[in-house]
Design an enzyme around this catalytic site. Structure first.
Site, PDB file in Angstrom:
ATOM      1  N   ASP A  27      -5.564  -3.365  -2.307  1.00 32.28           N
ATOM      2  CA  ASP A  27      -6.967  -3.349  -2.701  1.00 32.28           C
ATOM      3  C   ASP A  27      -7.130  -3.722  -4.168  1.00 32.28           C
ATOM      4  O   ASP A  27      -8.071  -4.436  -4.549  1.00 32.28           O
ATOM      5  CB  ASP A  27      -7.610  -1.989  -2.401  1.00 32.28           C
ATOM      6  CG  ASP A  27      -6.725  -0.820  -2.788  1.00 32.28           C
ATOM      7  OD1 ASP A  27      -5.551  -1.029  -3.160  1.00 32.28           O
ATOM      8  OD2 ASP A  27      -7.208   0.332  -2.714  1.00 32.28           O
ATOM      9  N   ASP A  35      -2.124 -12.523   5.138  1.00 31.91           N
ATOM     10  CA  ASP A  35      -3.149 -13.212   5.918  1.00 31.91           C
ATOM     11  C   ASP A  35      -4.504 -13.095   5.216  1.00 31.91           C
ATOM     12  O   ASP A  35      -5.244 -14.078   5.068  1.00 31.91           O
ATOM     13  CB  ASP A  35      -3.214 -12.591   7.320  1.00 31.91           C
ATOM     14  CG  ASP A  35      -4.016 -13.428   8.301  1.00 31.91           C
ATOM     15  OD1 ASP A  35      -4.489 -14.515   7.929  1.00 31.91           O
ATOM     16  OD2 ASP A  35      -4.171 -12.993   9.451  1.00 31.91           O
ATOM     17  N   LYS A  94       0.872  -1.181   0.000  1.00 29.70           N
ATOM     18  CA  LYS A  94       0.000   0.000   0.000  1.00 29.70           C
ATOM     19  C   LYS A  94       0.911   1.235   0.000  1.00 29.70           C
ATOM     20  O   LYS A  94       0.852   2.105   0.873  1.00 29.70           O
ATOM     21  CB  LYS A  94      -0.923  -0.016   1.233  1.00 29.70           C
ATOM     22  CG  LYS A  94      -2.090   0.974   1.142  1.00 29.70           C
ATOM     23  CD  LYS A  94      -3.031   0.703  -0.008  1.00 29.70           C
ATOM     24  CE  LYS A  94      -4.205   1.697   0.029  1.00 29.70           C
ATOM     25  NZ  LYS A  94      -5.027   1.622  -1.185  1.00 29.70           N
TER      26      LYS A  94
END
Length: 368
Positions: A230, A254, A198
Protein backbone atom coordinates in the site's frame (compact mmCIF):
# COMPACT_ATOMS: atom_id res chain seq x y z
CA UNK A 1 23.60 -17.12 -44.53
CA UNK A 2 20.79 -15.20 -42.90
CA UNK A 3 19.62 -16.03 -39.39
CA UNK A 4 16.14 -17.39 -38.87
CA UNK A 5 13.83 -17.31 -35.84
CA UNK A 6 10.50 -19.07 -35.46
CA UNK A 7 7.95 -17.03 -33.54
CA UNK A 8 4.69 -18.45 -32.25
CA UNK A 9 2.09 -15.69 -32.49
CA UNK A 10 -1.04 -16.03 -30.36
CA UNK A 11 -3.35 -13.12 -31.29
CA UNK A 12 -6.04 -13.98 -28.74
CA UNK A 13 -9.17 -11.87 -28.39
CA UNK A 14 -10.42 -8.29 -28.67
CA UNK A 15 -7.69 -5.98 -29.92
CA UNK A 16 -5.13 -8.80 -29.64
CA UNK A 17 -5.17 -9.69 -33.36
CA UNK A 18 -4.77 -6.04 -34.36
CA UNK A 19 -1.82 -5.23 -32.10
CA UNK A 20 0.02 -8.49 -32.75
CA UNK A 21 -0.39 -7.97 -36.50
CA UNK A 22 1.17 -4.54 -36.07
CA UNK A 23 4.06 -5.96 -34.05
CA UNK A 24 4.74 -8.63 -36.65
CA UNK A 25 4.79 -6.04 -39.46
CA UNK A 26 7.31 -3.89 -37.63
CA UNK A 27 9.40 -6.88 -36.55
CA UNK A 28 9.65 -8.28 -40.05
CA UNK A 29 10.54 -4.87 -41.50
CA UNK A 30 13.28 -4.32 -38.90
CA UNK A 31 14.68 -7.83 -39.35
CA UNK A 32 14.63 -7.61 -43.15
CA UNK A 33 17.04 -4.66 -42.91
CA UNK A 34 19.54 -6.95 -41.18
CA UNK A 35 19.09 -10.13 -43.24
CA UNK A 36 17.17 -11.91 -40.44
CA UNK A 37 14.28 -14.15 -41.39
CA UNK A 38 11.22 -14.35 -39.14
CA UNK A 39 8.94 -17.36 -39.54
CA UNK A 40 5.49 -16.84 -38.02
CA UNK A 41 3.45 -19.74 -36.65
CA UNK A 42 -0.02 -18.46 -35.64
CA UNK A 43 -1.71 -20.34 -32.79
CA UNK A 44 -5.06 -20.14 -31.00
CA UNK A 45 -5.76 -19.52 -27.31
CA UNK A 46 -8.22 -17.69 -25.07
CA UNK A 47 -11.80 -16.97 -26.08
CA UNK A 48 -10.99 -17.67 -29.72
CA UNK A 49 -9.96 -21.20 -28.72
CA UNK A 50 -13.13 -21.65 -26.65
CA UNK A 51 -15.21 -20.75 -29.70
CA UNK A 52 -13.24 -23.10 -31.95
CA UNK A 53 -12.28 -26.01 -29.68
CA UNK A 54 -14.39 -25.61 -26.54
CA UNK A 55 -11.31 -25.07 -24.34
CA UNK A 56 -9.12 -21.99 -23.76
CA UNK A 57 -5.77 -23.68 -24.37
CA UNK A 58 -5.48 -26.61 -26.80
CA UNK A 59 -2.54 -28.96 -26.28
CA UNK A 60 -1.43 -28.22 -29.85
CA UNK A 61 -0.92 -24.57 -28.88
CA UNK A 62 1.30 -25.52 -25.95
CA UNK A 63 3.29 -28.03 -28.01
CA UNK A 64 3.91 -25.65 -30.91
CA UNK A 65 4.75 -22.79 -28.54
CA UNK A 66 7.37 -24.99 -26.87
CA UNK A 67 8.82 -25.84 -30.26
CA UNK A 68 9.21 -22.16 -31.19
CA UNK A 69 12.09 -19.82 -30.41
CA UNK A 70 9.77 -17.32 -28.69
CA UNK A 71 6.08 -16.50 -28.26
CA UNK A 72 4.34 -13.21 -29.06
CA UNK A 73 0.94 -12.91 -27.36
CA UNK A 74 -1.85 -10.39 -27.87
CA UNK A 75 -4.52 -10.44 -25.14
CA UNK A 76 -7.26 -12.82 -24.03
CA UNK A 77 -10.74 -12.54 -22.58
CA UNK A 78 -13.87 -10.46 -22.93
CA UNK A 79 -17.49 -10.26 -21.75
CA UNK A 80 -18.53 -12.80 -24.37
CA UNK A 81 -17.03 -15.53 -22.19
CA UNK A 82 -17.96 -14.17 -18.74
CA UNK A 83 -20.48 -16.91 -18.11
CA UNK A 84 -18.40 -19.95 -19.05
CA UNK A 85 -17.42 -22.24 -16.19
CA UNK A 86 -14.38 -20.99 -14.21
CA UNK A 87 -12.01 -23.71 -15.43
CA UNK A 88 -12.72 -22.78 -19.06
CA UNK A 89 -12.41 -19.01 -18.83
CA UNK A 90 -10.09 -17.41 -21.45
CA UNK A 91 -7.69 -16.25 -18.73
CA UNK A 92 -6.88 -19.90 -18.01
CA UNK A 93 -4.98 -19.87 -21.30
CA UNK A 94 -2.57 -17.29 -19.89
CA UNK A 95 -1.95 -19.25 -16.71
CA UNK A 96 -1.64 -22.47 -18.68
CA UNK A 97 0.90 -21.01 -21.10
CA UNK A 98 3.01 -19.67 -18.25
CA UNK A 99 2.97 -23.00 -16.47
CA UNK A 100 3.38 -25.07 -19.64
CA UNK A 101 6.41 -23.07 -20.76
CA UNK A 102 7.84 -22.78 -17.24
CA UNK A 103 7.77 -18.97 -17.30
CA UNK A 104 8.16 -17.84 -13.71
CA UNK A 105 9.42 -14.26 -14.11
CA UNK A 106 7.52 -11.36 -15.66
CA UNK A 107 9.61 -8.30 -16.50
CA UNK A 108 7.65 -5.10 -17.06
CA UNK A 109 9.57 -1.89 -17.88
CA UNK A 110 7.80 1.43 -17.43
CA UNK A 111 9.40 4.43 -19.13
CA UNK A 112 7.91 7.86 -19.65
CA UNK A 113 8.88 9.17 -23.07
CA UNK A 114 9.81 12.84 -23.12
CA UNK A 115 7.28 13.25 -25.96
CA UNK A 116 4.51 11.91 -23.67
CA UNK A 117 5.16 13.89 -20.49
CA UNK A 118 1.82 15.64 -20.89
CA UNK A 119 0.00 12.32 -21.27
CA UNK A 120 0.88 11.34 -17.70
CA UNK A 121 -1.81 12.14 -15.12
CA UNK A 122 0.99 13.39 -12.85
CA UNK A 123 1.75 17.10 -13.02
CA UNK A 124 5.52 16.55 -12.99
CA UNK A 125 6.23 12.87 -13.70
CA UNK A 126 9.97 13.38 -13.95
CA UNK A 127 12.34 10.90 -15.54
CA UNK A 128 10.45 7.66 -14.86
CA UNK A 129 12.47 4.60 -15.85
CA UNK A 130 11.67 1.56 -13.74
CA UNK A 131 11.23 -2.18 -14.13
CA UNK A 132 8.80 -4.37 -12.22
CA UNK A 133 9.89 -8.00 -11.78
CA UNK A 134 6.79 -10.02 -10.96
CA UNK A 135 6.70 -13.64 -9.83
CA UNK A 136 4.46 -15.41 -12.30
CA UNK A 137 3.63 -19.01 -11.45
CA UNK A 138 3.03 -19.01 -7.69
CA UNK A 139 1.06 -17.16 -5.06
CA UNK A 140 -2.65 -16.67 -4.72
CA UNK A 141 -3.42 -17.16 -8.42
CA UNK A 142 -2.16 -20.74 -8.23
CA UNK A 143 -2.90 -21.64 -4.61
CA UNK A 144 -5.67 -23.87 -3.34
CA UNK A 145 -9.12 -22.35 -3.65
CA UNK A 146 -12.73 -23.32 -3.27
CA UNK A 147 -16.21 -22.59 -1.96
CA UNK A 148 -18.00 -24.37 0.88
CA UNK A 149 -21.19 -23.94 2.85
CA UNK A 150 -21.00 -22.98 6.51
CA UNK A 151 -23.78 -23.10 9.05
CA UNK A 152 -21.80 -21.06 11.57
CA UNK A 153 -23.19 -17.80 12.89
CA UNK A 154 -21.70 -14.33 12.76
CA UNK A 155 -21.73 -12.18 15.95
CA UNK A 156 -24.93 -10.44 14.79
CA UNK A 157 -26.72 -13.77 14.51
CA UNK A 158 -26.76 -14.10 10.72
CA UNK A 159 -25.57 -17.32 9.08
CA UNK A 160 -22.21 -17.25 7.31
CA UNK A 161 -23.54 -19.21 4.33
CA UNK A 162 -21.09 -19.72 1.47
CA UNK A 163 -17.40 -19.17 2.17
CA UNK A 164 -14.92 -18.72 -0.69
CA UNK A 165 -11.16 -18.94 -0.19
CA UNK A 166 -7.94 -18.47 -2.15
CA UNK A 167 -4.56 -19.43 -0.72
CA UNK A 168 -1.31 -17.48 -0.97
CA UNK A 169 1.74 -19.73 -0.63
CA UNK A 170 5.38 -19.50 -1.74
CA UNK A 171 8.39 -21.76 -1.37
CA UNK A 172 11.96 -20.63 -0.79
CA UNK A 173 12.90 -21.90 -4.25
CA UNK A 174 10.16 -19.91 -5.98
CA UNK A 175 11.14 -16.73 -4.15
CA UNK A 176 14.91 -17.08 -4.50
CA UNK A 177 14.85 -17.60 -8.26
CA UNK A 178 12.81 -14.43 -8.84
CA UNK A 179 14.93 -12.45 -6.36
CA UNK A 180 18.10 -13.49 -8.23
CA UNK A 181 16.70 -12.18 -11.50
CA UNK A 182 15.81 -8.88 -9.80
CA UNK A 183 19.23 -8.46 -8.16
CA UNK A 184 21.03 -9.28 -11.43
CA UNK A 185 18.86 -6.78 -13.30
CA UNK A 186 19.58 -4.14 -10.66
CA UNK A 187 23.31 -4.66 -11.19
CA UNK A 188 22.86 -3.77 -14.87
CA UNK A 189 20.86 -0.65 -14.06
CA UNK A 190 21.08 1.89 -11.22
CA UNK A 191 21.74 -0.69 -8.47
CA UNK A 192 18.61 -0.02 -6.46
CA UNK A 193 16.09 -2.77 -5.67
CA UNK A 194 12.73 -2.35 -3.95
CA UNK A 195 11.02 -5.40 -2.48
CA UNK A 196 7.26 -4.92 -2.22
CA UNK A 197 5.35 -7.09 0.25
CA UNK A 198 2.86 -7.01 3.12
CA UNK A 199 5.17 -8.41 5.79
CA UNK A 200 3.29 -6.72 8.62
CA UNK A 201 0.30 -8.99 7.92
CA UNK A 202 1.24 -11.94 5.69
CA UNK A 203 3.50 -14.81 6.71
CA UNK A 204 4.39 -15.45 3.06
CA UNK A 205 5.58 -11.84 2.74
CA UNK A 206 7.85 -12.25 5.76
CA UNK A 207 9.56 -15.12 3.97
CA UNK A 208 10.06 -12.89 0.92
CA UNK A 209 11.63 -10.22 3.13
CA UNK A 210 13.92 -12.63 4.97
CA UNK A 211 15.20 -14.22 1.78
CA UNK A 212 15.76 -10.83 0.10
CA UNK A 213 17.78 -9.66 3.10
CA UNK A 214 19.91 -12.81 2.95
CA UNK A 215 20.52 -12.52 -0.79
CA UNK A 216 21.46 -8.86 -0.51
CA UNK A 217 24.80 -9.94 1.07
CA UNK A 218 25.69 -11.46 -2.32
CA UNK A 219 25.05 -8.10 -4.01
CA UNK A 220 26.64 -5.49 -1.71
CA UNK A 221 26.52 -2.85 -4.46
CA UNK A 222 22.72 -3.02 -4.67
CA UNK A 223 20.73 -0.83 -2.30
CA UNK A 224 17.77 -2.85 -1.02
CA UNK A 225 14.66 -1.18 0.34
CA UNK A 226 11.47 -2.90 1.50
CA UNK A 227 8.03 -1.31 1.15
CA UNK A 228 4.56 -2.51 2.06
CA UNK A 229 2.43 -2.75 -1.06
CA UNK A 230 0.00 0.00 0.00
CA UNK A 231 2.90 2.35 0.73
CA UNK A 232 4.54 1.48 -2.59
CA UNK A 233 1.31 2.29 -4.46
CA UNK A 234 1.42 5.72 -2.85
CA UNK A 235 5.14 6.24 -3.44
CA UNK A 236 4.78 5.38 -7.13
CA UNK A 237 2.59 8.48 -7.39
CA UNK A 238 4.63 10.80 -5.16
CA UNK A 239 8.17 9.83 -6.24
CA UNK A 240 8.04 7.58 -9.33
CA UNK A 241 11.42 8.61 -10.71
CA UNK A 242 13.19 7.33 -7.57
CA UNK A 243 12.38 3.69 -8.37
CA UNK A 244 14.73 1.49 -10.36
CA UNK A 245 13.83 -2.22 -10.04
CA UNK A 246 10.79 -3.43 -8.11
CA UNK A 247 10.43 -7.13 -7.25
CA UNK A 248 7.24 -8.58 -5.85
CA UNK A 249 4.72 -11.40 -5.78
CA UNK A 250 2.26 -12.38 -8.48
CA UNK A 251 -0.79 -10.45 -7.31
CA UNK A 252 1.07 -7.33 -6.11
CA UNK A 253 3.03 -7.17 -9.38
CA UNK A 254 -0.16 -7.52 -11.38
CA UNK A 255 -1.67 -4.48 -9.67
CA UNK A 256 1.39 -2.24 -9.42
CA UNK A 257 2.43 -2.70 -13.06
CA UNK A 258 -0.95 -1.38 -14.22
CA UNK A 259 -0.47 1.64 -11.96
CA UNK A 260 3.00 2.16 -13.42
CA UNK A 261 1.51 1.94 -16.90
CA UNK A 262 -0.93 4.71 -16.15
CA UNK A 263 1.60 7.12 -14.63
CA UNK A 264 3.76 6.94 -17.76
CA UNK A 265 0.76 7.90 -19.92
CA UNK A 266 -1.06 4.70 -20.88
CA UNK A 267 -0.94 0.94 -20.39
CA UNK A 268 -0.95 0.93 -24.18
CA UNK A 269 2.75 1.84 -23.99
CA UNK A 270 3.99 -0.97 -21.74
CA UNK A 271 5.57 -4.18 -23.06
CA UNK A 272 6.46 -7.21 -20.97
CA UNK A 273 8.59 -10.34 -21.07
CA UNK A 274 7.84 -13.62 -19.33
CA UNK A 275 10.93 -15.79 -18.98
CA UNK A 276 11.94 -19.06 -17.38
CA UNK A 277 14.85 -21.46 -17.49
CA UNK A 278 17.64 -21.00 -20.08
CA UNK A 279 16.76 -22.23 -23.59
CA UNK A 280 13.05 -22.00 -22.75
CA UNK A 281 11.04 -19.89 -25.23
CA UNK A 282 9.97 -16.69 -23.52
CA UNK A 283 6.56 -15.09 -24.01
CA UNK A 284 6.25 -11.40 -24.86
CA UNK A 285 3.05 -9.39 -24.61
CA UNK A 286 1.62 -5.93 -23.92
CA UNK A 287 0.40 -5.59 -20.33
CA UNK A 288 -3.00 -4.28 -21.40
CA UNK A 289 -6.14 -6.39 -21.74
CA UNK A 290 -8.22 -7.32 -24.75
CA UNK A 291 -10.29 -4.08 -24.73
CA UNK A 292 -13.24 -5.64 -26.61
CA UNK A 293 -14.95 -2.26 -26.90
CA UNK A 294 -12.08 -1.11 -29.14
CA UNK A 295 -11.79 -4.27 -31.22
CA UNK A 296 -12.17 -3.92 -34.98
CA UNK A 297 -12.29 -0.13 -34.87
CA UNK A 298 -8.66 0.60 -35.83
CA UNK A 299 -8.16 2.72 -32.69
CA UNK A 300 -6.03 0.50 -30.41
CA UNK A 301 -2.50 1.57 -29.51
CA UNK A 302 -0.09 -1.01 -31.01
CA UNK A 303 3.07 0.41 -29.41
CA UNK A 304 3.12 -1.88 -26.35
CA UNK A 305 2.95 -4.91 -28.63
CA UNK A 306 5.59 -3.45 -30.95
CA UNK A 307 7.87 -2.75 -27.99
CA UNK A 308 7.24 -6.29 -26.74
CA UNK A 309 8.63 -7.55 -30.05
CA UNK A 310 11.71 -5.40 -29.46
CA UNK A 311 12.11 -6.92 -25.98
CA UNK A 312 11.86 -10.35 -27.55
CA UNK A 313 14.69 -9.70 -30.00
CA UNK A 314 16.96 -8.40 -27.23
CA UNK A 315 16.08 -10.85 -24.46
CA UNK A 316 15.76 -14.10 -26.41
CA UNK A 317 18.17 -13.64 -29.29
CA UNK A 318 20.61 -10.91 -28.27
CA UNK A 319 19.67 -8.91 -31.38
CA UNK A 320 20.43 -5.54 -29.84
CA UNK A 321 20.50 -3.65 -33.15
CA UNK A 322 17.03 -4.85 -34.12
CA UNK A 323 15.60 -4.07 -30.68
CA UNK A 324 17.18 -0.62 -30.55
CA UNK A 325 16.03 0.23 -34.08
CA UNK A 326 12.41 -0.61 -33.19
CA UNK A 327 12.55 1.39 -29.96
CA UNK A 328 14.10 4.37 -31.74
CA UNK A 329 11.46 4.17 -34.48
CA UNK A 330 8.73 4.31 -31.82
CA UNK A 331 10.37 7.35 -30.25
CA UNK A 332 10.70 9.05 -33.64
CA UNK A 333 7.06 8.31 -34.45
CA UNK A 334 6.02 9.99 -31.21
CA UNK A 335 8.33 12.92 -31.96
CA UNK A 336 6.48 13.51 -35.24
CA UNK A 337 3.27 13.93 -33.24
CA UNK A 338 1.77 10.53 -34.01
CA UNK A 339 -0.73 9.67 -31.26
CA UNK A 340 -3.41 7.07 -30.76
CA UNK A 341 -6.39 8.21 -28.71
CA UNK A 342 -5.10 6.83 -25.39
CA UNK A 343 -1.97 9.02 -25.49
CA UNK A 344 -3.53 12.13 -27.01
CA UNK A 345 -3.21 14.99 -24.57
CA UNK A 346 -5.22 18.10 -25.37
CA UNK A 347 -3.83 21.11 -23.59
CA UNK A 348 -5.04 24.68 -23.65
CA UNK A 349 -5.07 25.96 -27.21
CA UNK A 350 -3.99 22.58 -28.61
CA UNK A 351 -5.77 20.18 -30.90
CA UNK A 352 -4.32 16.79 -31.74
CA UNK A 353 -6.18 14.42 -34.00
CA UNK A 354 -5.43 10.82 -32.99
CA UNK A 355 -4.49 8.28 -35.62
CA UNK A 356 -5.46 4.61 -35.79
CA UNK A 357 -3.66 1.34 -35.24
CA UNK A 358 -2.67 0.88 -38.87
CA UNK A 359 -1.50 4.47 -39.29
CA UNK A 360 0.65 4.28 -36.15
CA UNK A 361 2.17 1.02 -37.37
CA UNK A 362 2.96 2.58 -40.74
CA UNK A 363 4.57 5.58 -39.05
CA UNK A 364 6.82 3.36 -36.94
CA UNK A 365 7.92 1.37 -40.01
CA UNK A 366 8.67 4.58 -41.89
CA UNK A 367 10.95 5.64 -39.03
CA UNK A 368 12.96 2.42 -38.86
Amino acid sequence: MSKKYTIAVIPGDGIGPEVTSAAVEVLQAACAQRDIEIEINELTAGGAAIDKFGIPLPQETIDKAKASDAVLLGAVGGPKWDNVEPEKRPEKALLGLRQGLGLYANIRPAVVYSELMDASPLKKPGNIDLVIVRELTGGIYFGKNGVYQSGDKLPDGTTKGKIAFDTESYSEGEINRILKIAFELSMKRRKKLTLVDKANVLVSSRLWRNLASQMSFDYPEVELECLYVDNCAMQLISRPSSFDVIVTSNIFGDILSDEAGQIVGSVGMLPSASIGAPRTPGMFEPIHGSAPDLAGRDVANPLASILSAAMMMRTMFGEEEVAASIELAVKKALATGARTSDITFIGEGEHITPIGTRAMTKTVIENL
